[in-house]
Design an enzyme around this catalytic site. Sequence first.
Site, PDB file in Angstrom:
ATOM      1  N   ASN A 153      41.397  42.902  44.437  1.00 13.93           N
ATOM      2  CA  ASN A 153      41.755  41.490  44.306  1.00 13.93           C
ATOM      3  C   ASN A 153      42.427  40.987  45.575  1.00 13.93           C
ATOM      4  OD1 ASN A 153      43.786  43.295  43.404  1.00 13.93           O
ATOM      5  ND2 ASN A 153      44.757  41.776  42.108  1.00 13.93           N
ATOM      6  N   GLU A 202      36.442  42.265  41.222  1.00 10.44           N
ATOM      7  CA  GLU A 202      35.007  42.354  40.924  1.00 10.44           C
ATOM      8  C   GLU A 202      34.157  41.537  41.896  1.00 10.44           C
ATOM      9  OE1 GLU A 202      37.486  42.043  38.812  1.00 10.44           O
ATOM     10  OE2 GLU A 202      37.188  43.267  37.038  1.00 10.44           O
TER      11      GLU A 202
END
Length: 135
Positions: free
Chosen positions: A46, A59
């Site tokens: 992140n 992701e």
Amino acid sequence: MSEDTSPQELFEAAGNAMGKAYAPYSKFPVGVALRADDGKVYLGANVENLSFPQGWCAEPTAIGAMIMGGGKKITELAVIAEKLALCTPCGGCRQKISEFASPDTRIYLCDDTGVQKTVTMAELLPYAFETDILG
Ligand code: THU
């Protein structure tokens, strides 16, 4: 490499990715490692921002790496968070993963010792948004 060693390899890679998280605001580092159809492992963490909504999850970092590396489909994906065992991808990330996965793509949920639970994409995102109308 046999199928059985693959989740462990992705767990370790996800942990290394988590070490690169830029999460000074939430202090909630997340790491993702995915294997693509080209056999390569792509990593993400992140990346937060002082303007909070501008930050993004681990992701999409991994998905962007896959696309730029030439991968086209996600065959399996591991996610790990330093402060939450079995951290699942958020709702938006489920949709993002789904774009490049199939219903039987395996998602490995980890704690700090290894993969603790395996779910499929279909289990993670039932009733996914799908339509032929958009092509
Ligand atoms: N986060 C991820 O990276 N992936 C997820 O699926 C869940 C949430 C990040 C976003 C933010 O930087 C931090 O975790 C706290 O929400």
